[in-house]
Design a protein around this motif. Structure first.
Motif, PDB file in Angstrom:
ATOM      1  N   SER A 153      20.534   7.791  46.134  1.00  0.00           N
ATOM      2  CA  SER A 153      20.008   6.699  45.312  1.00  0.00           C
ATOM      3  C   SER A 153      18.923   5.938  46.064  1.00  0.00           C
ATOM      4  O   SER A 153      17.907   5.530  45.486  1.00  0.00           O
TER       5      SER A 153
ATOM      6  N   THR B 129      14.984   5.876  44.921  1.00  0.00           N
ATOM      7  CA  THR B 129      14.410   4.555  44.678  1.00  0.00           C
ATOM      8  C   THR B 129      13.187   4.310  45.553  1.00  0.00           C
ATOM      9  O   THR B 129      12.153   3.814  45.080  1.00  0.00           O
TER      10      THR B 129
ATOM     11  N   ASN C 298       9.373   3.775  44.289  1.00  0.00           N
ATOM     12  CA  ASN C 298       8.690   2.504  44.568  1.00  0.00           C
ATOM     13  C   ASN C 298       7.479   2.664  45.484  1.00  0.00           C
ATOM     14  O   ASN C 298       6.943   1.679  45.980  1.00  0.00           O
TER      15      ASN C 298
ATOM     16  N   PRO D 152      19.995   0.570  48.103  1.00  0.00           N
ATOM     17  CA  PRO D 152      18.749   0.910  47.416  1.00  0.00           C
ATOM     18  C   PRO D 152      17.983  -0.315  46.940  1.00  0.00           C
ATOM     19  O   PRO D 152      16.754  -0.253  46.772  1.00  0.00           O
TER      20      PRO D 152
ATOM     21  N   TYR E  63      23.997  -0.759  40.354  1.00  0.00           N
ATOM     22  CA  TYR E  63      22.709  -0.059  40.311  1.00  0.00           C
ATOM     23  C   TYR E  63      22.888   1.452  40.407  1.00  0.00           C
ATOM     24  O   TYR E  63      22.305   2.208  39.613  1.00  0.00           O
TER      25      TYR E  63
END
Length: 238
Positions: A32, A36, A40, A85, A215
């Motif tokens: 994760s 992420t 990003n 994350p 999340y």
């Protein structure tokens, strides 16, 4: 396609993975984090087995590197990030290299190095991963990182979700364990209700990491597929 599952990093048989597509899953939390960070805007994620390797890589690299990861779910001394994350925001990781080492996830990634292609999967990008697998149409092994070499409910149900997605309108050859994972997911689609009894879930909750748990159990909010190749993880192209 044939679908199978390896239940933990300790159960990896490198010979078995040759010429196969592998999806590594460590949804709580390494895969994760990787998904992420790349989503990003980080340039790449470089996984290592040891803390020392991570420090050495940053020391010897001219590009800006950020160190992330954990040991026993806790931030490593001298690192920029823990294994949450939520810390890997675009304002911190964009255009940088993220170097990561974790207890279970990076072991699973490195252990799968003999496979034909190695993708990084989580609940966050499960649909994107399965759409890529459908395009490739080759045998797939889901490598669950597990927890300290043991079976992990969270990785297992994540694999089950992906197998369920792959089985929509398509007949696949499922191993017994792949069939079981699919069955468990399809009868426990509320992920948190199922994995709340998992040991690692309890550990993270005891550390007051409920936001991470919330999340990491979200389905299909990220549309990229990370790929591990030549020691680095970048967004895959197909």
């Amino acid at each position: 396609m044939k679908l199978d599952i390896i239940i933990s990093a300790d159960n990896i048989n490198e010979k078995y993975l040759e010429n196969k597509i592998v999806v590594v899953i460590d949804m709580l939390r390494a895969t994760s984090v990787i998904t992420t960070a790349l989503n990003n805007g980080c340039n790449k994620v470089v996984p290592f087995l040891t803390v020392e390797e991570a420090f050495d890589y940053r020391k010897n690299n001219v590009e800006p590197c950020l160190l992330g990861g954990e040991r026993r779910a806790l931030k490593i001394e001298g690192f920029d990030f823990s294994n949450s994350p939520l810390e890997y925001t675009s304002d911190k990781v964009k255009n940088k290299i993220v170097v990561i080492t974790t207890t279970n996830g990076t072991r699973a990634i490195q252990g799968a190095s003999k496979a034909n292609r190695i993708f990084i999967g989580s609940m966050l990008n499960a649909k994107a991963v399965t759409e890529a697998l459908k395009t490739l149409d080759k045998d797939v092994v889901f490598v669950n990182a597990g927890t300290y070499g043991e079976f992990s409910m969270d990785d297992f149900i994540c694999a089950g979700y992906m197998i369920s997605l792959l089985s929509t309108n398509k007949e696949n050859a499922l191993s017994d364990i792949a069939f079981t994972a699919k069955y468990i997911y399809e009868n426990n689609k509320d992920i948190v209700s199922f994995i709340k009894n998992a040991r690692h879930f309890s550990v993270l909750k005891s550390l007051q990491l409920e936001e991470d748990l919330t999340y990491c159990t979200k389905k299909d909010i990220i549309s990229i597929v990370p790929e591990f190749k030549d020691g680095e993880i970048k967004i895959a192209s197909f």
